[in-house]
Design an enzyme around this catalytic site. Structure first.
Site, PDB file in Angstrom:
ATOM      1  N   GLY A   1       0.781  -1.237   0.000  1.00 45.79           N
ATOM      2  CA  GLY A   1       0.000   0.000   0.000  1.00 45.79           C
ATOM      3  C   GLY A   1       0.809   1.281   0.000  1.00 45.79           C
ATOM      4  O   GLY A   1       0.702   2.112  -0.903  1.00 45.79           O
TER       5      GLY A   1
ATOM      6  N   GLY B   1      -1.338  -7.553   0.971  1.00 48.23           N
ATOM      7  CA  GLY B   1      -1.008  -8.724   1.783  1.00 48.23           C
ATOM      8  C   GLY B   1      -0.412  -9.857   0.982  1.00 48.23           C
ATOM      9  O   GLY B   1       0.550 -10.496   1.402  1.00 48.23           O
TER      10      GLY B   1
END
Length: 398
Positions: A354, A377
């Site tokens: 991110g 993730g």
């Protein structure tokens, strides 16, 4: 890489269940950022061109196995139609009567979107019964959601055990980029790892030092490594209780022939705010009442030289407090250098996570990187060397 692509599966006249990630921001019933939708367009269009009928499976938000009207996928239909250029039908469930009827009525030239898979508690539990019910709707399964591949859910892993399975175009591109970066890379390989805490990236650092030639550490975690070397970092963010762990990582790197690079000079300030008064000092000269907020120009020079002598770059995390100027300078400069070398075809550059995507976009460098992964993730777990269930399930098919 043993998984099949869309080119290796017969799709003509078949109902194709496509797991996608369209978990997009919605305000007042309208999609405000369609990036994730746009990324699945090649897969959907390819399935249509091969005579298949795409039926989209997706999650949205965290309804935790309950039907939450605000988390329905129905408001996404107009954005999907705009992106695909095909009519998009909607079914009010992903299993049972509504789903069966909608699939039965689907015509060639149409796309079907099924309701949020996470409205069923069995989705996140990877319930075989739910996977079987979803699987019964189609004849071929395509996973195009790398960002959800680190979860063993019914729609990401369960169905792949039931139907002939393949990777979609987005998944294929992601896996090829990652294979090129860590699977069988051109050497030397350099990794940039930034961020606030060493404790959140222990698995990542442990895996990378065994696989890369150079490891550049930035952000708050670099301060922890400086502390481990006996350097006073003043009021800087640092996990002082992780100093021994940092030493172990440095020892492991040395044994593996991986050179760790820490900032040689740092930008320090007394307050954390945009435009704060600051100065650049050697890494061991941080005043007791100041905090390190960025790497300095000499550090950037050293990083640039490492990039110039590398063939592959993997990037996760900023080098400083990139959100506010002037503490974004090192990240911006290093990103610009990596982008320049990539444009000149001297470097293969892969980045993800991110903050990383945000930092590279802010630096204006993202467009020139070889590959930018939007899968937070899943990208991190892949960098940590973990098996991703959604990818492994495709592998088992071949």
């Amino acid at each position: 890489m043993a998984w099949k692509t869309l080119d290796e599966v017969d799709l003509d006249g078949k109902v194709v269940l496509v797991r996608v990630d369209i978990n997009v921001p919605v305000e007042n019933g309208k999609v405000t950022d369609a990036t994730r939708i746009e990324k699945i367009v090649p897969t959907v269009q390819d399935i249509m061109s091969k005579g298949g009928k795409p039926v989209l499976l997706a999650h949205f938000g965290r309804p935790k196995g309950q039907v939450v009207p605000e988390m329905s996928l129905e408001p996404l239909v107009p954005a999907l139609e705009k992106a695909f250029g095909f009519p998009v039908k909607f079914a009010k469930d992903c299993i049972g009567g509504p789903a069966k009827e909608a699939v039965g009525a689907l015509q060639k030239g149409e796309v079907l979107l099924l309701e949020n898979t996470r409205f069923h508690a069995g989705e996140e539990k990877n319930d075989p019964m739910l996977a079987a019910e979803m699987g019964a709707l189609g004849e071929v399964y395509v996973n195009d959601a790398f960002s959800a591949a680190h979860r063993a859910h019914a729609s990401t892993e369960g169905i792949a055990k039931i139907l002939p399975a393949a990777a979609g175009r987005l998944m294929e591109a992601e896996l090829k980029a990652l294979e090129a970066a860590l699977g069988d890379p051109d050497r030397p390989v350099t990794a940039v790892v930034g961020g606030a805490k060493v404790s959140t990236k222990l698995d990542l650092l442990g895996n990378l030092v065994a696989k890369v030639d150079h490891l550049i550490i930035g952000g708050g975690m670099a301060n922890t490594f400086l502390v481990a070397q006996g350097i006073d970092v003043g009021k800087s963010l640092a996990e002082r209780d992780m100093a021994d762990t940092a030493k172990e990582i440095m020892e492991k790197a040395k044994a593996a022939g991986c050179k760790i690079h820490l900032p040689v000079d740092v930008v320090v300030a007394r307050e954390f705010k945009a435009g704060a008064e600051n100065e650049t000092v050697a890494n061991d000269a941080c005043p007791a009442d100041a905090m390190i907020l960025d790497a300095g120009p000499k550090s950037v020079e050293e990083i640039s030289k490492v990039f110039e002598n590398s063939r592959t770059l993997i990037w996760n995390g900023p080098l400083g407090a990139f959100e506010i100027a002037p503490f974004d300078a090192a990240t911006n400069a290093a990103a610009a250098k990596a982008a320049e070398l990539t444009r000149e075809e001297k470097l293969i550059s892969v980045a993800g996570g991110g903050d990383t995507v945000a930092a590279l976009n802010k630096a204006g460098a993202a467009k020139d990187f070889s590959y930018i992964s939007t899968a937070g993730g899943a990208f991190l777990e892949w960098m940590e060397g973990k098996v991703l269930p959604g990818v492994a399930a495709l592998d088992q098919q071949s």
